[in-house]
Write a protein that holds these residues in place. Structure first.
Motif, PDB file in Angstrom:
ATOM      1  N   ARG A   1       0.822  -1.147   0.000  1.00 60.34           N
ATOM      2  CA  ARG A   1       0.199   0.011   0.021  1.00 60.34           C
ATOM      3  C   ARG A   1       0.769   1.242   0.002  1.00 60.34           C
ATOM      4  O   ARG A   1       0.441   2.232  -0.434  1.00 60.34           O
ATOM      5  CB  ARG A   1      -0.875   0.038   1.256  1.00 60.34           C
ATOM      6  N   ILE A   2       1.889   1.391   0.638  1.00 62.64           N
ATOM      7  CA  ILE A   2       2.803   2.313   0.702  1.00 62.64           C
ATOM      8  C   ILE A   2       3.450   2.473  -0.869  1.00 62.64           C
ATOM      9  O   ILE A   2       3.481   3.800  -1.116  1.00 62.64           O
ATOM     10  CB  ILE A   2       3.832   2.171   1.626  1.00 62.64           C
TER      11      ILE A   2
ATOM     12  N   GLY B   1       2.274   1.182  -3.657  1.00 65.22           N
ATOM     13  CA  GLY B   1       0.896   1.532  -4.242  1.00 65.22           C
ATOM     14  C   GLY B   1       0.934   0.238  -5.373  1.00 65.22           C
ATOM     15  O   GLY B   1       0.324   0.344  -6.608  1.00 65.22           O
TER      16      GLY B   1
ATOM     17  N   THR C   1       3.185  10.668   8.090  1.00 67.18           N
ATOM     18  CA  THR C   1       2.674  10.450   6.795  1.00 67.18           C
ATOM     19  C   THR C   1       2.286   9.389   6.382  1.00 67.18           C
ATOM     20  O   THR C   1       1.237   8.989   5.476  1.00 67.18           O
ATOM     21  CB  THR C   1       3.592  11.198   5.771  1.00 67.18           C
ATOM     22  N   VAL C   2       3.226   8.256   6.846  1.00 67.28           N
ATOM     23  CA  VAL C   2       2.889   6.970   6.263  1.00 67.28           C
ATOM     24  C   VAL C   2       1.573   6.472   7.077  1.00 67.28           C
ATOM     25  O   VAL C   2       0.714   5.718   6.368  1.00 67.28           O
ATOM     26  CB  VAL C   2       4.181   6.023   6.498  1.00 67.28           C
TER      27      VAL C   2
ATOM     28  N   ALA D   1      -1.376   7.683   5.521  1.00 63.80           N
ATOM     29  CA  ALA D   1      -1.729   7.263   4.276  1.00 63.80           C
ATOM     30  C   ALA D   1      -2.371   5.954   4.330  1.00 63.80           C
ATOM     31  O   ALA D   1      -3.193   5.547   3.522  1.00 63.80           O
ATOM     32  CB  ALA D   1      -0.446   7.341   3.119  1.00 63.80           C
TER      33      ALA D   1
ATOM     34  N   GLU E   1      -6.363   5.480   3.614  1.00 68.03           N
ATOM     35  CA  GLU E   1      -6.836   4.523   2.509  1.00 68.03           C
ATOM     36  C   GLU E   1      -8.337   4.427   2.410  1.00 68.03           C
ATOM     37  O   GLU E   1      -9.130   3.862   3.299  1.00 68.03           O
ATOM     38  CB  GLU E   1      -6.243   3.408   2.535  1.00 68.03           C
ATOM     39  N   GLU E   2      -8.946   4.590   1.353  1.00 67.63           N
ATOM     40  CA  GLU E   2     -10.289   4.123   1.193  1.00 67.63           C
ATOM     41  C   GLU E   2     -10.769   2.659   1.440  1.00 67.63           C
ATOM     42  O   GLU E   2      -9.509   2.070   0.751  1.00 67.63           O
ATOM     43  CB  GLU E   2     -11.079   4.834  -0.026  1.00 67.63           C
TER      44      GLU E   2
ATOM     45  N   LEU F   1     -11.035  -0.366   0.263  1.00 70.28           N
ATOM     46  CA  LEU F   1     -11.141  -1.256  -1.134  1.00 70.28           C
ATOM     47  C   LEU F   1     -12.587  -1.846  -1.333  1.00 70.28           C
ATOM     48  O   LEU F   1     -13.176  -2.276  -0.423  1.00 70.28           O
ATOM     49  CB  LEU F   1     -10.035  -2.197  -1.271  1.00 70.28           C
ATOM     50  N   GLU F   2     -13.188  -1.560  -2.398  1.00 75.71           N
ATOM     51  CA  GLU F   2     -14.425  -2.025  -2.726  1.00 75.71           C
ATOM     52  C   GLU F   2     -14.211  -3.704  -2.375  1.00 75.71           C
ATOM     53  O   GLU F   2     -13.317  -4.316  -2.727  1.00 75.71           O
ATOM     54  CB  GLU F   2     -15.006  -1.966  -4.140  1.00 75.71           C
TER      55      GLU F   2
ATOM     56  N   VAL G   1     -10.983  -6.644  -1.053  1.00 74.40           N
ATOM     57  CA  VAL G   1     -10.057  -6.092  -1.861  1.00 74.40           C
ATOM     58  C   VAL G   1     -10.651  -6.224  -3.146  1.00 74.40           C
ATOM     59  O   VAL G   1     -10.835  -7.377  -3.576  1.00 74.40           O
ATOM     60  CB  VAL G   1      -8.656  -6.976  -1.740  1.00 74.40           C
TER      61      VAL G   1
END
Lengths: 186, 237, 186
Positions: free
Chosen positions: A109-110, A112, A170-171, A174, A178-179, A181-182, A185
């Motif tokens: 996730r960090i 991407g 920050t991490v 973030a 995170e939204e 996930l639909e 995942v």
């Protein structure tokens, strides 16, 4: 698919020697049949000069490379374990250094992107170590002691600016931001 | 008619569902017919993701244009290239929807393939191998981590304010009504003078078309691409 | 040992996708020969109903279990429970599979909706990969080896109707005629 080739698939996937008993269970066959099929497979491989072969040891079978391919494989191992790290690999290594122990999910996730292959390469080179967590915690990664020594450091805390960078929110933001996930995942 | 839309399905999915619900083929005519239903859907479904609404409005604008061409062909003497292209785009999208169903079936067919498990032992004779990269130093690592932090930082904030700016068709309609409250007409160019984006212009245009549909205004355009004058709907006794 | 079986050994040991270019280097053969030998190997495997097969994607090959062995192998391997794909994700994934390499702008245009979040999730899940292009070319997306493994495909070209949908001129026309979307939101 016949028994012999089911066994072939299982032995291919498994990186460890497999007990005849287990193989029999997964293929729903009798142990004697399994042993016989494995022997047949071994002969097949030898007869057609294949790149792999089966070895048997203490009632377990394992698929390994044929001895004739040793030189070629050694060349690959050497190239894959030497040389500079790519930028994405360096980045993953850095995140593991400053944020370890860290799970693969958080690392993904960090960054991407999915980091499976990068993690393998770092493990192979002995730069990071895996620590099995509890069931729902999963595997976490840390930089290895060898790597710290290579950098001339006694511990990760000796990394430049460790306190500030390690604590930087920050991490965490973030990761928390995170939204969802639909559908768990997507 | 009940039509439901999943998040991220988007305006083309909605359009196809509307067309299919009416058992129509994809043609310029069916697109024109669907325009009103499409606009109504957007208006009535407040739960369309605010981040997606602009995409829906773009399609609404295209549909309304196609509809107005169908209704008033003499106003559009030129060939209707845009409608043809849009029709093609919808057809193509439909093909991919069909393909997605096939892909879904493949995924459900349980023909999964598996790669080999990875262990150090399967690569190396001695597991204890250590192969340091010449390009990693403590200072490089620190620099890269700063980069990572910088990349993570701004991403979120940008999106938010753009969304706030985005534009509600009801606001535009009230704005138009306000303008007409004091006088009998105004020019469309004045109406969109302060528009900040193409989308806002489109929404403005949609608002006027909507008022026209509700017989509150009429539009007069004296020449091709000329200024559009928006007037109060004449009250006839 | 002949080229074909050297390649077999390399693909077996590597346990990941290998670029034709690298394989050529390790076997000291020409890239074209390597590609040909890999194709031959794939056909050999298929013809004799073996437990493994090769899959091909973006100039790389990977050795994986045959799709017919899926049930047996699934009993041994912990299948990651990553949840179902949502319909929009499946749609985007399909378009990327048939039309890759494809830019985000083109994907957005075909679907008529901004696909940022979907792309992000597909990247995290490892079903697609990003390839950075030149300055004005931008990032392009392709499906990954994990996508092929997930569906049991030898390559994207094995997708039903691939040639037609891949080449479909309506796509190109529609995309060429379209004014650039001014990326409404986000």
């Amino acid at each position: 698919m016949d028994l012999k080739h089911k066994l072939e698939a299982l032995l291919f996937v498994s990186a460890k020697p497999m007990a005849v008993k287990q193989l029999a269970e997964f293929t729903e066959a009798a142990e004697e049949e399994v042993r016989e099929a494995c022997h047949e497979l071994t002969v097949d491989y030898k007869d057609s000069g294949r790149g792999m072969t089966l070895i048997e040891n203490g009632g377990k079978f394992q698929m390994v490379t044929a001895p004739e391919a040793a030189d070629t494989v050694a060349k690959m191992v050497k190239v894959e374990t030497s040389g500079e790290l790519s930028r994405p690999s360096l980045e993953a290594l850095t995140i593991i250094a400053y944020r370890g122990p860290i799970s693969k999910t958080d690392l993904d996730r960090i960054r991407g992107v999915n980091c499976s292959l990068i993690i393998r390469n770092l493990l192979l080179r002995g730069l990071i170590e895996a620590k099995e967590g509890s069931e729902d915690d999963g595997t976490h990664y840390n930089v290895s002691f060898d790597f710290l020594k290579f950098l001339g450091l006694g511990s990760v805390e000796d990394l430049p600016d460790f306190a500030r960078l390690h604590m930087d929110t920050t991490v965490d933001e973030a990761l928390a931001d995170e939204e969802p996930l639909e559908n768990p995942v997507i | 008619m009940e039509i439901t839309l999943e998040k991220f399905e988007g305006p083309l999915a909605l359009l196809l569902k509307l067309i299919e619900a009416d058992e129509l083929d994809i043609t310029t005519v069916s697109l024109a017919k669907t325009a009103d239903q499409f606009v109504t859907y957007i208006k009535e479904n407040k739960d369309i993701d605010p981040e997606e609404i602009a995409d829906f409005l773009v399609v609404a604008a295209k549909l309304l244009l196609i509809k107005s061409r169908a209704l008033l062909p003499f106003l559009y003497p030129a060939e209707d290239v845009e409608a043809d292209d849009f029709e093609k785009q919808i057809k193509m999208y439909k093909e991919f929807l069909e393909a997605a169903k096939v892909v879904d079936k493949l995924a459900a067919g349980n023909r999964k393939m598996f790669g080999r498990e990875f262990t150090k032992a399967s690569w190396l004779q001695r597991e204890a191998g250590f192969f340091p990269p010449p390009n990693a130093s403590a200072s490089t690592l620190a620099m890269i981590f700063e980069d990572v932090l910088a990349r993570l930082k701004p991403a979120e904030k940008l999106g938010q304010s753009t969304i706030e700016d985005h534009i509600n068709i009801d606001d535009k309609i009230s704005h138009a009504r306000q303008l007409l409250a004091g006088k009998v007409n105004f020019f469309f160019s004045d109406f969109i003078k302060h528009a900040k984006s193409k989308t806002e212009v489109i929404v403005g245009f949609l608002a006027i078309l909507e008022l026209m549909r509700q017989r509150e205004v009429i539009i007069e355009q004296l020449s091709l691409f000329g200024e559009m004058e928006v007037k109060q709907f004449p009250i006839i006794n």
